[in-house]
Design an enzyme around this catalytic site. Structure first.
Site, PDB file in Angstrom:
ATOM      1  N   ASP A 194      -7.816   1.156   2.741  1.00  0.00           N
ATOM      2  CA  ASP A 194      -7.414   2.082   3.810  1.00  0.00           C
ATOM      3  C   ASP A 194      -8.241   3.352   3.862  1.00  0.00           C
ATOM      4  O   ASP A 194      -7.814   4.351   4.419  1.00  0.00           O
ATOM      5  CB  ASP A 194      -5.922   2.435   3.620  1.00  0.00           C
ATOM      6  CG  ASP A 194      -5.336   3.128   4.847  1.00  0.00           C
ATOM      7  OD1 ASP A 194      -5.769   2.821   5.967  1.00  0.00           O
ATOM      8  OD2 ASP A 194      -4.457   3.987   4.677  1.00  0.00           O
TER       9      ASP A 194
ATOM     10  N   HIS B  22       0.862  -1.186   0.000  1.00  0.00           N
ATOM     11  CA  HIS B  22       0.000   0.000   0.000  1.00  0.00           C
ATOM     12  C   HIS B  22       0.899   1.236   0.000  1.00  0.00           C
ATOM     13  O   HIS B  22       1.709   1.410   0.909  1.00  0.00           O
ATOM     14  CB  HIS B  22      -0.889  -0.024   1.244  1.00  0.00           C
ATOM     15  CG  HIS B  22      -1.841   1.128   1.314  1.00  0.00           C
ATOM     16  ND1 HIS B  22      -2.829   1.312   0.380  1.00  0.00           N
ATOM     17  CD2 HIS B  22      -1.944   2.160   2.180  1.00  0.00           C
ATOM     18  CE1 HIS B  22      -3.514   2.398   0.695  1.00  0.00           C
ATOM     19  NE2 HIS B  22      -2.994   2.928   1.770  1.00  0.00           N
TER      20      HIS B  22
ATOM     21  N   HIS C  46      -7.118   9.354  -0.418  1.00  0.00           N
ATOM     22  CA  HIS C  46      -7.721   9.250   0.918  1.00  0.00           C
ATOM     23  C   HIS C  46      -6.892   9.816   2.077  1.00  0.00           C
ATOM     24  O   HIS C  46      -7.267   9.624   3.238  1.00  0.00           O
ATOM     25  CB  HIS C  46      -8.132   7.796   1.206  1.00  0.00           C
ATOM     26  CG  HIS C  46      -6.975   6.850   1.358  1.00  0.00           C
ATOM     27  ND1 HIS C  46      -6.690   5.901   0.409  1.00  0.00           N
ATOM     28  CD2 HIS C  46      -6.051   6.700   2.319  1.00  0.00           C
ATOM     29  CE1 HIS C  46      -5.632   5.206   0.797  1.00  0.00           C
ATOM     30  NE2 HIS C  46      -5.231   5.676   1.947  1.00  0.00           N
TER      31      HIS C  46
ATOM     32  N   ASP D 163       0.585   5.233  -0.058  1.00  0.00           N
ATOM     33  CA  ASP D 163      -0.252   6.430  -0.027  1.00  0.00           C
ATOM     34  C   ASP D 163       0.275   7.417  -1.062  1.00  0.00           C
ATOM     35  O   ASP D 163       1.459   7.766  -1.038  1.00  0.00           O
ATOM     36  CB  ASP D 163      -0.230   7.046   1.375  1.00  0.00           C
ATOM     37  CG  ASP D 163      -1.019   6.210   2.370  1.00  0.00           C
ATOM     38  OD1 ASP D 163      -2.104   5.733   2.003  1.00  0.00           O
ATOM     39  OD2 ASP D 163      -0.556   6.030   3.513  1.00  0.00           O
TER      40      ASP D 163
END
Length: 1031
Positions: A369, A257, A574, A259
């Site tokens: 997430d 993951h 997000h 970001d």
């Protein structure tokens, strides 16, 4: 001899044999590396910019050494490492070991080959598995070192604002001999030790594992590596004892993951992707079974443009089925705040990218997430070719434990998608025994399904899987006492779940995260930029589409719009739109909004010039007039402001047809002018024939009446438009969380700076103004405006905000009784309780909405509209709009400064649907456009209209692949089953229904009839129609 074993001493004996702290002079861990040798030379140069390899390699490098520190934060050091492998190491496995506090990338022969990040357990680059004489013994590597860690550079804690002066130390740079046999035995023992500890004393298998590990220590002489194979044979005997047929199967998929921005800026994410993904490819070359799921088209696009060599290799592994694009969206966006159309574009841009680059679209939506999931997502997924959804974030719920891990999720229109939460409640597993056991034990759908996902790899800041994670899981593939573990793919997992789905439960409505509900309000400028830019792109598309219809020579700005949409979609990531990012990211995001506003204004002007050319050309003896354009799909009668002959603003009342234009007709006398009167006590009344209001000197609304019925909205003795300030100190996640206990600290704002005064005395518009002090050092001034013929009272608000850890809201107590309030969401609305009966009810003490919320009883209600706010609540009879927060982590300056926003209150008879609340909220958010014109006469012109008020025509755009076609998107907004006629004056020869990716539906032809296109809707259905031009 059979010795009596004491469980604790046996466990600790094995622990110490593996320890990297104790007894390393005589234990197994101490033998992992053999001989060591420093680099022949080590030099570096430092730069503030993130530069390509070609530019770095030609710089002047200065000598440096291990132990030196480099910085400050966000700078980059490039190291030139010259290595010379001793000939005596022939036949040995040789690694280059690099340890530093920064994020590193090894470059070899001008290509990136591996990431080196201590926090991601990647500190060595394998030069050779067995040194041959024919291999080069001297070589040069470059290490690109970012002066920030995997999680940025928080000062004191991870989410603290970055320390601008942090320095990273180079603690190791050397060649080492790596003892592969020692490593393999260490992994064997680690698994056996974990089984012994975690399977528990009541489990026979726990003792088998422990006694085997103990025996292995006995057999193993660390000074004689020839004793290791016998120890490994003992472990293999345990690992080869198989499970029964009913054992749970874990589908392990590599994951990383990343970001797109968070505690580091967008630009650093580009390098995080390269560092992480090149490491994954390196692993795949040596582990052909490894699969890796990778989301976010934007990140692929970054790597495609900056690292073309790496990208070409990724394409090869995608073709092999190992590197697996998932998600189908441009970024992993926030699941609550983007508009319905923005969410469609996330999928449209993402799926089209994956189709163009890899020859296929994604079949799973992947959003592990994000801070909650809108109840409209199932329909949007299905419209974009996706029927499967994976996340895990609801495991973060603060109050209630979500009851399922595998279930059908049903949206507000009835669409269902198969949903899976990995039961280990993480997307960053490390392949350990403990995680496997948790995955099985924690699964809330035991007996319904016997398969689950296990996403392994370092995440958030990147990193990804490691060789050790894979080696652990190889030993657990089918070992008695543990679940079966197979390297799998998302498609394999969901295919099995689909076969087992007959017993699954269904969850209806939103997946609300009971945490992080401060993110509906934090970083108000980002929220405002998002709403404004969604509007700008909507208007540019509508006006450009109409311009193409009127003038085929006009070029629809498809590539410019794609560029602007992608900037907007990127900012919906997000941790950006929710406001949970550092100041550097906020600055980037605001700059992107500025660019969308600038370029959007230019595109809009070009479209209007083309669409209305004949009306804008100065004619001889023509009188100057004003052309007004409406981009919404219903007729509007509103007061507009336009420049007068002497440069001052003048007001006019104008009626403009749906999706069209009209000239202002002179003279414009309102049916009922606005009357504004000051009372003896200093209060002021305003009325316009629709509503009558009374305001006290502090700007409180003491009365709000519907004149038709005389119905009062404000309860006796209560104040509406009451500002309240709350203490706002969460437990940890500062920018993210507002806690339930903040409600206990409410302080009404009572310090008046300037009492209420009249600013416009009536006619077409009446307005009053006042200002307050808020908190210790903030000020709020407000202009309250009532327009002729307008059903709502609006509050144009300016705040100079200088608070820390305070939360500002505005409250409207209303004379309405209902157990549910209604909130607008994407392409529809939903209800939430106004009471706190159950823990599920009170966990939603702060919720999100889009342009409106409404509290209605039979026959009457009150709606709150807004132009850029998302946080809201309705408890009992009080509607609240959340205005500003003031967290100090991870951005110490969050929200400090000037803010301007508008909200409005609208009392209504009947239901909010009948009263047109939905349309009025659109009107507030999509102002009419005025353009100086020169012709005295012109008939009003409308491009599109819809026969039913239940149906909103949301979008008009050029089709992605067909310049000869338009796409129009409509949705049913009332929650009703209805047939509507779409009328158009444009030259259309053919119409067909299509999905959200603009692919025509089977049997999707819609006949062109006298009244237009006949379209059938069920509640909250979203329909897209392709319209083909006839010329």
């Amino acid at each position: 001899m059979a010795a009596i074993k004491h469980r604790r001493t046996a466990l600790e004996r094995v622990e110490k044999f593996l320890s990297d702290t104790y007894f390393t002079d005589c234990n197994l861990r101490g033998r992992l590396f053999g001989d060591r040798c420093p680099p022949a030379s080590l030099s570096y140069f430092q730069t503030r910019r993130r530069i390509p390899y070609e530019e770095a390699a030609v710089q002047e490098f200065r000598p440096t050494q291990v132990g030196e520190s480099f910085g400050p934060t966000w700078e980059t050091c490039w190291f030139k490492v010259e290595l010379s492998i001793p000939p005596a190491w022939a036949g040995q496995e040789v690694h280059f070991v690099w340890e530093s506090d920064g994020e590193g990338m090894v470059w070899r022969d001008a290509q990136p080959v591996q990431g080196l990040t201590k926090e991601g357990e990647k500190t060595s680059y394998i030069l050779t598995r067995s040194l041959k004489e024919s291999e080069p013994h001297s070589l040069t590597l470059y290490v690109e070192l970012a002066c920030n860690g995997l999680f940025g550079a928080g000062k004191g804690s991870m989410i603290a604002p970055p320390d601008p002066d942090r320095r990273v130390t180079l603690s190791k740079a050397e060649l080492v001999v790596f003892n592969r046999d020692v490593y393999e035995l260490l992994v064997d023992l680690e698994i056996l030790l974990d089984m012994a500890q975690l399977l528990g004393e009541e489990n026979q298998r726990s003792f088998q594992a422990l006694y085997t590990a103990n025996q292995m220590v006995n057999v193993c002489d660390v000074t004689d590596l020839s004793t290791l194979p016998a120890a490994r044979d003992l472990a293999a005997a345990i690992f080869s004892q198989r499970n029964g047929e009913s054992q749970h199967t874990i589908h392990a998929v590599g994951h990383c993951h990343i970001d797109s921005a968070w505690l580091w800026p967008y630009e650093e994410t580009v390098r995080k992707c390269a560092r992480s993904w090149v490491t994954v490819l390196h692993l795949m070359e040596h582990n052909p079974e490894l699969t890796f799921a990778c989301s976010q088209a934007q990140q692929f696009e970054w790597v495609r443009s900056r690292y073309p060599g790496l990208y070409a290799r990724i394409q090869d592994f995608v073709a092999k089925g190992q590197f697996i694009p998932v998600g189908g969206t441009w970024v992993e966006m926030d699941g609550n705040l983007p508009s319905g159309e923005s969410m469609v574009r996330q999928f449209l841009q993402g799926q089209r990218f994956f189709q163009e680059q890899f020859g296929r679209i994604c079949s799973e939506f992947w959003l592990p997430d994000t801070f909650g999931y809108s109840a409209q997502l199932p329909q949007l997924m299905r419209g974009c070719g996706i029927q499967r959804f994976l996340t895990q974030k609801l495991s973060w719920n603060l109050v209630n434990s979500f009851p399922h891990h595998t279930f059908f999720w049903e949206g507000i229109d009835g669409s269902q998608v198969l949903t899976h939460f990995p039961p280990g409640d993480s997307y960053g597993m490390h392949g350990r025994v403990e995680e496997m056991l948790k995955t099985v034990k924690n699964n809330k759908d035991k007996g319904r399904v016997n398969h689950s996902a296990f996403l392994f790899g370092f995440g958030d800041g990147g990193g990804g899987p490691t060789q050790k994670m894979l080696d652990r899981m190889k030993r657990m593939s089918d070992t008695d006492g543990l679940p079966r573990v197979q390297i799998s793919t998302p498609d394999q997992l969901f295919s099995v779940l689909e076969k087992e789905s007959s017993q699954l439960c269904t969850w209806v409505g939103e997946l609300f995260l009971e945490l992080h509900n401060g993110t509906y309000t934090t970083q108000a400028q980002i929220k405002k930029g998002n709403r404004e830019c969604e509007r700008i792109l909507h208007d540019v598309e509508v006006l450009s589409s109409l311009a193409v219809a009127q003038d085929r020579a006009f070029q629809y700005p498809a590539s410019q719009l794609q560029r602007l949409w992608r900037l907007l979609l990127l900012n919906q990531f997000h941790d950006v739109l929710p406001g949970s990012c550092i100041q550097l990211v906020v600055e980037d995001a605001l700059q992107y909004y500025t660019e969308i506003r600038r370029a959007g204004a230019q595109l809009q002007e070009e479209a209007v010039q083309s669409l209305c050319r004949d009306l804008l050309q100065p004619e001889v003896r023509s009188t100057p007039s004003t052309l007004v354009l409406n981009t919404l799909s219903w007729e509007r009668t509103e007061v507009i402001s336009r420049p007068g002959p002497d440069g001052t603003e003048t007001l006019a009342l104008v009626t403009v047809p749906s999706m069209g234009y009209a000239l202002v007709q002179e003279p414009f006398v309102p049916p009922q002018p606005v009357a504004v009167r000051k009372q003896e006590d200093g209060s002021i009344t305003m009325e316009n024939g629709v509503i009558a209001v009374c305001l006290d000197t502090m700007g409180h609304l003491t009365s709000l009446q519907l004149l038709d019925s005389g119905r009062e909205s404000v309860p006796d003795g209560c104040y509406a438009n009451q500002f309240a300030l709350f203490d706002d100190v969460p437990l940890y996640w500062d920018a993210w969380d507002v806690m339930d206990y903040h409600l206990e600290t409410r302080k009404p704002v009572t310090t008046l700076l300037k009492p209420l005064e009249i600013t416009l005395a009536g006619g077409l518009r009446g307005s009053v103004r006042f200002s307050l002090q808020v908190g210790k050092s903030s000020t709020l001034s407000q202009e309250i405006i009532l327009d002729a013929a307008c059903p709502f009272l609006r509050f144009l608000t300016q705040v100079e905000w200088k608070e820390a850890h305070k939360f500002l809201k505005v409250e409207f107590p209303v004379q309405v009784r209902s157990t549910n309030a209604t909130y607008e969401i994407q392409f529809g609305h939903l209800q939430r309780p106004t009471h706190w009966n159950t823990s599920w009810d009170w966990a939603r003490f702060e919720v999100w909405a889009h342009k409106w919320l409404d509290l209605s009883e039979h026959g009457f209600g009150v709606a709150l509209l807004n132009d850029c706010k998302y946080g809201a609540s309705a408890h009992r009879n009080v509607l609240s709009l959340s205005l500003l927060r003031a967290p100090t982590s991870p951005d110490s300056t969050a929200d400090i400064g000037h803010h301007q926003f508008t909200y409005a209150v609208m009392p209504h008879q009947g239901s909010f649907q009948e009263a047109g609340v939905i349309q009025q909220a659109y009107n507030l958010n999509f102002p009419l456009h005025t353009v100086p014109a020169s012709c005295g006469q012109c008939s009003p012109w409308s491009a599109f209209s819809v026969s039913s008020p239940a149906v909103v025509l949301e979008t008009v755009k050029q089709a992605e692949d067909r310049p000869e076609a338009l796409v129009v998107r409509l949705y049913e907004a009332h929650g009703s089953t209805v047939t509507a006629w779409l009328q158009t004056s444009l030259p259309v020869k053919e119409a067909m229904l299509c999905d959200l990716l603009e692919r025509p539906l089977a049997q999707g032809q819609v006949p062109l009839e006298q009244r237009g296109l006949r379209l059938s809707f069920t509640p909250f259905l979203v329909l897209s129609v392709l319209l083909l031009w006839s010329h």
